[in-house]
Design a protein around this motif. Structure first.
Motif, PDB file in Angstrom:
ATOM      1  N   ASN A  76      60.538 -85.310 -17.106  1.00  0.00           N
ATOM      2  CA  ASN A  76      59.959 -86.505 -16.512  1.00  0.00           C
ATOM      3  C   ASN A  76      59.081 -87.229 -17.519  1.00  0.00           C
ATOM      4  O   ASN A  76      58.556 -86.635 -18.465  1.00  0.00           O
ATOM      5  CB  ASN A  76      59.122 -86.145 -15.283  1.00  0.00           C
ATOM      6  N   GLY A  77      58.901 -88.509 -17.289  1.00  0.00           N
ATOM      7  CA  GLY A  77      57.978 -89.314 -18.082  1.00  0.00           C
ATOM      8  C   GLY A  77      57.335 -90.344 -17.186  1.00  0.00           C
ATOM      9  O   GLY A  77      57.948 -90.808 -16.219  1.00  0.00           O
ATOM     10  N   ILE A  78      56.096 -90.704 -17.472  1.00  0.00           N
ATOM     11  CA  ILE A  78      55.359 -91.611 -16.593  1.00  0.00           C
ATOM     12  C   ILE A  78      54.739 -92.755 -17.380  1.00  0.00           C
ATOM     13  O   ILE A  78      54.555 -92.678 -18.589  1.00  0.00           O
ATOM     14  CB  ILE A  78      54.257 -90.869 -15.809  1.00  0.00           C
ATOM     15  N   HIS A  79      54.428 -93.816 -16.656  1.00  0.00           N
ATOM     16  CA  HIS A  79      53.705 -94.940 -17.237  1.00  0.00           C
ATOM     17  C   HIS A  79      52.291 -94.497 -17.604  1.00  0.00           C
ATOM     18  O   HIS A  79      51.659 -93.723 -16.872  1.00  0.00           O
ATOM     19  CB  HIS A  79      53.626 -96.100 -16.239  1.00  0.00           C
ATOM     20  N   CYS A  80      51.795 -94.988 -18.720  1.00  0.00           N
ATOM     21  CA  CYS A  80      50.414 -94.679 -19.114  1.00  0.00           C
ATOM     22  C   CYS A  80      49.459 -95.521 -18.277  1.00  0.00           C
ATOM     23  O   CYS A  80      49.527 -96.750 -18.279  1.00  0.00           O
ATOM     24  CB  CYS A  80      50.201 -94.975 -20.598  1.00  0.00           C
ATOM     25  N   VAL A  81      48.589 -94.860 -17.547  1.00  0.00           N
ATOM     26  CA  VAL A  81      47.583 -95.535 -16.722  1.00  0.00           C
ATOM     27  C   VAL A  81      46.236 -94.931 -17.066  1.00  0.00           C
ATOM     28  O   VAL A  81      45.936 -93.800 -16.683  1.00  0.00           O
ATOM     29  CB  VAL A  81      47.868 -95.365 -15.213  1.00  0.00           C
ATOM     30  N   ARG A  82      45.435 -95.649 -17.815  1.00  0.00           N
ATOM     31  CA  ARG A  82      44.122 -95.139 -18.208  1.00  0.00           C
ATOM     32  C   ARG A  82      43.058 -96.128 -17.747  1.00  0.00           C
ATOM     33  O   ARG A  82      42.505 -96.888 -18.530  1.00  0.00           O
ATOM     34  CB  ARG A  82      44.052 -94.922 -19.717  1.00  0.00           C
ATOM     35  N   ASP A  83      42.807 -96.154 -16.447  1.00  0.00           N
ATOM     36  CA  ASP A  83      41.707 -96.965 -15.917  1.00  0.00           C
ATOM     37  C   ASP A  83      40.378 -96.349 -16.322  1.00  0.00           C
ATOM     38  O   ASP A  83      40.314 -95.240 -16.832  1.00  0.00           O
ATOM     39  CB  ASP A  83      41.797 -97.039 -14.388  1.00  0.00           C
ATOM     40  N   PHE A  84      39.297 -97.076 -16.073  1.00  0.00           N
ATOM     41  CA  PHE A  84      37.945 -96.564 -16.281  1.00  0.00           C
ATOM     42  C   PHE A  84      37.655 -96.280 -17.760  1.00  0.00           C
ATOM     43  O   PHE A  84      36.866 -95.422 -18.097  1.00  0.00           O
ATOM     44  CB  PHE A  84      37.690 -95.277 -15.470  1.00  0.00           C
ATOM     45  N   LYS A  85      38.296 -97.022 -18.673  1.00  0.00           N
ATOM     46  CA  LYS A  85      38.084 -96.754 -20.092  1.00  0.00           C
ATOM     47  C   LYS A  85      36.632 -96.976 -20.499  1.00  0.00           C
ATOM     48  O   LYS A  85      36.123 -96.289 -21.370  1.00  0.00           O
ATOM     49  CB  LYS A  85      39.003 -97.647 -20.929  1.00  0.00           C
TER      50      LYS A  85
ATOM     51  N   ALA B 191      45.210 -87.927   0.807  1.00  0.00           N
ATOM     52  CA  ALA B 191      46.099 -88.548  -0.173  1.00  0.00           C
ATOM     53  C   ALA B 191      45.460 -89.806  -0.734  1.00  0.00           C
ATOM     54  O   ALA B 191      44.935 -90.642   0.016  1.00  0.00           O
ATOM     55  CB  ALA B 191      47.437 -88.873   0.468  1.00  0.00           C
ATOM     56  N   LEU B 192      45.476 -89.947  -2.042  1.00  0.00           N
ATOM     57  CA  LEU B 192      44.959 -91.128  -2.719  1.00  0.00           C
ATOM     58  C   LEU B 192      46.047 -91.695  -3.619  1.00  0.00           C
ATOM     59  O   LEU B 192      46.855 -90.955  -4.188  1.00  0.00           O
ATOM     60  CB  LEU B 192      43.726 -90.784  -3.567  1.00  0.00           C
ATOM     61  N   THR B 193      46.068 -93.001  -3.775  1.00  0.00           N
ATOM     62  CA  THR B 193      47.024 -93.648  -4.664  1.00  0.00           C
ATOM     63  C   THR B 193      46.299 -94.679  -5.518  1.00  0.00           C
ATOM     64  O   THR B 193      45.149 -95.043  -5.241  1.00  0.00           O
ATOM     65  CB  THR B 193      48.150 -94.344  -3.875  1.00  0.00           C
ATOM     66  N   GLY B 194      46.982 -95.136  -6.548  1.00  0.00           N
ATOM     67  CA  GLY B 194      46.448 -96.209  -7.382  1.00  0.00           C
ATOM     68  C   GLY B 194      45.121 -95.869  -8.012  1.00  0.00           C
ATOM     69  O   GLY B 194      44.863 -94.753  -8.442  1.00  0.00           O
ATOM     70  N   ARG B 195      44.243 -96.846  -8.034  1.00  0.00           N
ATOM     71  CA  ARG B 195      42.958 -96.707  -8.710  1.00  0.00           C
ATOM     72  C   ARG B 195      42.108 -95.602  -8.108  1.00  0.00           C
ATOM     73  O   ARG B 195      41.368 -94.913  -8.829  1.00  0.00           O
ATOM     74  CB  ARG B 195      42.197 -98.040  -8.660  1.00  0.00           C
ATOM     75  N   ASP B 196      42.220 -95.363  -6.802  1.00  0.00           N
ATOM     76  CA  ASP B 196      41.436 -94.296  -6.170  1.00  0.00           C
ATOM     77  C   ASP B 196      41.845 -92.922  -6.723  1.00  0.00           C
ATOM     78  O   ASP B 196      40.994 -92.059  -6.954  1.00  0.00           O
ATOM     79  CB  ASP B 196      41.631 -94.320  -4.655  1.00  0.00           C
ATOM     80  N   LYS B 197      43.138 -92.732  -6.922  1.00  0.00           N
ATOM     81  CA  LYS B 197      43.596 -91.460  -7.483  1.00  0.00           C
ATOM     82  C   LYS B 197      43.175 -91.328  -8.936  1.00  0.00           C
ATOM     83  O   LYS B 197      42.686 -90.265  -9.360  1.00  0.00           O
ATOM     84  CB  LYS B 197      45.120 -91.334  -7.364  1.00  0.00           C
ATOM     85  N   TRP B 198      43.377 -92.396  -9.724  1.00  0.00           N
ATOM     86  CA  TRP B 198      43.028 -92.322 -11.144  1.00  0.00           C
ATOM     87  C   TRP B 198      41.533 -92.074 -11.346  1.00  0.00           C
ATOM     88  O   TRP B 198      41.135 -91.432 -12.318  1.00  0.00           O
ATOM     89  CB  TRP B 198      43.460 -93.586 -11.874  1.00  0.00           C
ATOM     90  N   ARG B 199      40.716 -92.551 -10.409  1.00  0.00           N
ATOM     91  CA  ARG B 199      39.274 -92.299 -10.517  1.00  0.00           C
ATOM     92  C   ARG B 199      38.975 -90.802 -10.482  1.00  0.00           C
ATOM     93  O   ARG B 199      38.093 -90.320 -11.205  1.00  0.00           O
ATOM     94  CB  ARG B 199      38.528 -93.013  -9.389  1.00  0.00           C
ATOM     95  N   GLU B 200      39.701 -90.062  -9.657  1.00  0.00           N
ATOM     96  CA  GLU B 200      39.464 -88.620  -9.572  1.00  0.00           C
ATOM     97  C   GLU B 200      39.888 -87.908 -10.858  1.00  0.00           C
ATOM     98  O   GLU B 200      39.234 -86.955 -11.291  1.00  0.00           O
ATOM     99  CB  GLU B 200      40.188 -88.031  -8.363  1.00  0.00           C
TER     100      GLU B 200
END
Length: 367
Positions: free
Chosen positions: A166-175, A251-260
């Motif tokens: 598998n491969g995923i899009h790079c999502v690095r919020d909160f830089k 369950a969290l998605t999007g920015r809420d999940k990336w925050r964790e």
């Protein structure tokens, strides 16, 4: 003219590894390939997965009708289908769909996001075995995520097999944001909350760490598989006085999940899940530079190199998991090193661009 491939697959919701990867595939552009899509929507939440519901019968009929209509209208060359894992209800769904539609296509591609369908065969009645062979056997192409997974592709006598991680899009919020201030460790678990995902294994380890006065906060992201298992976990937290240390966030998605992911120091994945093949959430943790502790189960060791990009423990072993958590809590330099190495491995092997390249190789062999 481009080859046409009909993708019959679930996309979110629910947000699990398979549906996310199906969505990723459909978001990509491939050379000389056009992807068409019939969305399977048998489950809207993680609790619905693998369960019989009357409404699913209507959706089954509608799905078959859509496949037939698209085959007649657009004449796709190949059928792309992700078979079920080791679960009878989805297997029967597959058998009905494939027996009624697979014959319409010149070529069939099976993508084994879930593992273990081959382990069901010997348990089936003779008539169902016959239908099983008609549905699954002799596809033109099988795609597996790791050679460490059950040999489903070999069992069904696939004419060609490809290993495509598998491969995923790079999502690095909160830089620009700092991690929260704390004097302990922040532990994260993401995924379906069920026993075979190692939830109780992790909770037992947390209880031991608490008794040793190790400072930590633990966050569980995901829906419980059942109300009964939720009650079991919440009772364990209460009986071990972990209420101030453990939080179930759903369950969290999007920015809420990336925050964790951003807030965490350690990602725990002590899975022994029956249909596990890869662990997409491990990739999400790798891109956030997290130190990872995971069980040596199915394809997970293809992601984690022990003591290089994370720590591997035996499945179901709360003692080994406790030891690994204790080790990282006492050595922040090691924790940082593992996280940095994991991120480097992610960028080298598990990006969405690498996934696109590998899938292009699969599509190129279509006639």
């Amino acid at each position: 003219m481009p080859k046409k491939v009909l993708v019959v697959a679930q996309t979110p919701p629910p947000h699990n590894g398979q549906s996310i990867m199906n969505e990723n595939l459909l978001s990509l552009e491939f050379r000389d390939v056009e992807l068409l899509h019939v969305r399977m929507a048998f489950s809207t939440t993680s609790r619905d997965i693998g369960r019989f519901q009357v409404l699913k019968l209507w959706h089954l009929v509608a799905t078959i009708a859509k496949i037939v209509c698209i085959r007649i209208k657009y004449k796709p060359d190949a059928l792309y289908y992700p078979p079920a894992g080791r679960n009878l209800v989805p297997m029967y769904r597959d058998i009905i769909i494939l027996c009624t539609t697979r014959w319409l296509f010149k070529q069939t591609i099976f993508h084994f996001h879930a593992g273990g369908i081959s382990e069901l065969y010997d348990t089936l009645p003779r008539l169902i075995k016959c239908l099983y062979r008609r549905a699954y056997f002799s596809p033109n192409t099988s795609i597996i995520l790791s050679r460490l997974n059950p040999p489903d592709d070999q069992f069904i006598e696939s004419k060609a097999s490809f290993v495509v991680p598998n491969g995923i899009h790079c999502v690095r919020d909160f830089k620009s944001e700092d991690k929260p201030d704390h004097h302990g460790i922040n532990i994260l678990h993401v995924g379906l909350l069920c026993e075979s995902k190692g939830v109780l294994v992790l909770l037992r380890s947390l209880a031991t760490l608490a008794s040793e006065n190790v400072r930590f906060q633990a966050c569980f992201v995901g829906n419980f598989q059942s109300r009964q298992f939720q009650d079991t976990c919440e009772a364990f937290v209460e009986s071990n006085n972990l209420q101030e240390r453990v939080e179930f966030k759903g369950a969290l998605t999007g920015r809420d999940k990336w925050r964790e992911f951003h807030r965490a120091d350690i990602f725990c994945f002590p899975t022994f899940y029956e249909a596990e093949t890869f662990g997409l959430v491990v990739l999400e943790a790798m891109q956030y530079n997290l130190a990872i502790i995971a069980s040596s189960w199915r394809g997970v060791p293809d992601l984690i190199e022990h003591e290089e990009t994370g720590l591997l423990v035996e499945p179901r072993s709360s003692d080994e998991l406790t030891h690994a958590l204790r080790k990282l809590s006492q050595d922040r330099a090691l924790m940082s090193k593992l996280g940095q190495n994991a991120h480097s491995r992610f960028t080298e092997k598990f990006t969405i661009d690498k996934f696109r390249e590998n899938m292009q190789d699969v599509f190129d062999q279509l006639s």
